[in-house]
Design a protein around this motif. Sequence first.
Motif, PDB file in Angstrom:
ATOM      1  N   ALA A  88      -4.285   6.856  -8.219  1.00  0.00           N
ATOM      2  CA  ALA A  88      -3.729   6.430  -6.928  1.00  0.00           C
ATOM      3  C   ALA A  88      -4.621   6.838  -5.762  1.00  0.00           C
ATOM      4  N   VAL A 110      -6.577  -2.377  -2.076  1.00  0.00           N
ATOM      5  CA  VAL A 110      -5.552  -3.086  -2.816  1.00  0.00           C
ATOM      6  C   VAL A 110      -6.051  -4.494  -3.143  1.00  0.00           C
ATOM      7  N   ILE A 135       1.378   2.883  -3.301  1.00  0.00           N
ATOM      8  CA  ILE A 135       0.229   3.642  -3.801  1.00  0.00           C
ATOM      9  C   ILE A 135       0.193   5.010  -3.124  1.00  0.00           C
ATOM     10  N   ILE A 151      -1.166   4.741 -11.147  1.00  0.00           N
ATOM     11  CA  ILE A 151      -0.643   3.411 -10.799  1.00  0.00           C
ATOM     12  C   ILE A 151      -1.020   2.438 -11.911  1.00  0.00           C
ATOM     13  N   ARG A 160       0.828  -1.205   0.000  1.00  0.00           N
ATOM     14  CA  ARG A 160       0.000   0.000   0.000  1.00  0.00           C
ATOM     15  C   ARG A 160       0.865   1.259   0.000  1.00  0.00           C
ATOM     16  N   TRP A 191      -3.516  -3.140  -9.742  1.00  0.00           N
ATOM     17  CA  TRP A 191      -3.031  -2.979  -8.366  1.00  0.00           C
ATOM     18  C   TRP A 191      -4.164  -2.844  -7.358  1.00  0.00           C
TER      19      TRP A 191
END
Lengths: 359, 359
Positions: free
Chosen positions: B221, B229, B195, B205, B192, B209
Amino acid sequence: MSHKGQTSLKAMYRPEGLIDFCTAIFAGEGLTDADARLVADSLVHANLRGVDSHGVTRVPIYVKRLQKDVVEKEPNIQVLSEARSTVLLDGGNGMGAVVATRAMSEGLRKMRESGSASVAVRNNNHVGAGAYFAAKATAEGAIVFIYSNAPPTMAPWHARTPYFGTNPYCFSVPARKHPNIVLDMATSVVARGKIIVAAERGEAIPPGWAIDEEGRETTDAQAALDGCVLPFGGPKGSGIALMIDILGGVLSGAGFGRGIGDLYRELSVPQNVGSFIQLINIARFMPMERFLDRIDTMIDEIKALTPVPGVNEVMLPGELEARTEAIRSTDGIPLPEDVESMLMEYGKDTGFSLSECRV
Amino acid sequence: MSHKGQTSLKAMYRPEGLIDFCTAIFAGEGLTDADARLVADSLVHANLRGVDSHGVTRVPIYVKRLQKDVVEKEPNIQVLSEARSTVLLDGGNGMGAVVATRAMSEGLRKMRESGSASVAVRNNNHVGAGAYFAAKATAEGAIVFIYSNAPPTMAPWHARTPYFGTNPYCFSVPARKHPNIVLDMATSVVARGKIIVAAERGEAIPPGWAIDEEGRETTDAQAALDGCVLPFGGPKGSGIALMIDILGGVLSGAGFGRGIGDLYRELSVPQNVGSFIQLINIARFMPMERFLDRIDTMIDEIKALTPVPGVNEVMLPGELEARTEAIRSTDGIPLPEDVESMLMEYGKDTGFSLSECRV
């Protein structure tokens, strides 16, 4: 009804009938009746769960290997060494289902005595779907892992040539209200069979499935077949495939890496597959009833999560297969025409009639 | 040299110095000297291996939880039940590194007696990088698995809300010529933290993901941080995260799913993290020398594979970390300025000087 209509509808077969029919085929090849039934049962179990790729479609290659004497019909399965919670087993180059069943039985004996047990197996063959063997363990109150290595078809992360097999990972846990959790999966992104189908249809495959001969990511199915399939989840899945090859292959004394014989293409050498089973006796950690309450609560909570758009229901590993098993146990197992003809051909000298196995 | 130049160069610290310094901090919070050193050692070990996210940067949150009395300074770690190869441990809500060390020691004792051992731990806290504890096992000739569950931040496959933690999977195997294999990974696609960094920089991103609040795949993001996630490898990695929550959480009697307290945000309730350790004594399966020959052969073979275009070298899990450890053991551990200032602040009453720990 037209011939074409029959194909698309598929004839339905009684599981018990199919088991008897395949038992007769394997017994005809020299397996003992008990072993023949075990192999047949393990294949039909896969069909029942909808995992047709590991079902009776494997009869021809199993028969071929028995006929070529590259698998032992009456294997000398031996415990090479053991401790309170470990067993090292030589599978005697027997049929995978026979060896795995013996390994599971040795492991369960140790687990009952010691609380958990680890079994490594060398000199094994294609085991088939792990879920069949896992079910014996969960029925005895175990959490179980079954790992086997496989002929090299998959590149380790960042390599361009095959070294790992699609080394299957099987994990199973008993539940009560819900079906048992059964995570039974290849460690490749996707089964090679799906790429073969795409190539036959001239269709592209999604990025991330495979690389071509030069190691470049490809969406061309034929280029993917000339190259190799990738591990699931990049370096992480590659690490899991490595783990399976270490426990199944290196630790057991079996083949590993490129040392595993191909099931289909190498009909003159034993495969020397390696397997590893880990068993954990739930009752040594908490009363079984309490564990089942907790697992059912967890499953309830996961099932109650809102699914992502376009998905109707959050599913647990093995849930779909359990539903298919419930349906096929009643309605029968559908077999495509080519599988029907194949079974008829292989069973023609057994005295059994395939059509009498229909629902 | 300008101030800016110093920042980008980063000051280098002696590992032993950092361990002493952090030991003094934790001892100052009421841990026994031995436990304080153990926690400090486990953090600096992560820095040594280049896993800075699990290194001394965790000092503030560890100290905060000790100050809030939400972690026991002198935990009553108890064996609740045991069999020949199993142990159920209550961690007494102690510091994760302290509880994990005790669990490993109980497991190794059982493994020496029985050949393999399974340890489940309830009432634990954030354990940190598994590699530290795994190294104790491989040094005794074991193959080891360490699983811990974690606060819910990850959606199970096809769900849109968090249920699993990024449940870390640690697997390690001793080698001889090569570094030990150490697969120590989160079961999420990505940490995490990556991110968070992308959101701060306003960068996108990669797809795959994370999902947004509505469960749609996103490359934004910030939307990902508002969403959650994803598990690595889709349903397969989700299954592995589930396995870890079952062994670590359900079987041990610890929290599971949403029942794990957040390390950072919930400073008034114990985490009740659950852990599970599986140990396998290699020597019960084959002589250690033979095993090491085979592992080194496997690693040689994998290293010799041609890499994909753009990659210089095929790497094994833990290889990069082992190289970093070799370098940092000699050259020191680089700490960014914000971590330096934080350590100085937390260590100001210990009588130790951070600057004296510099290389």
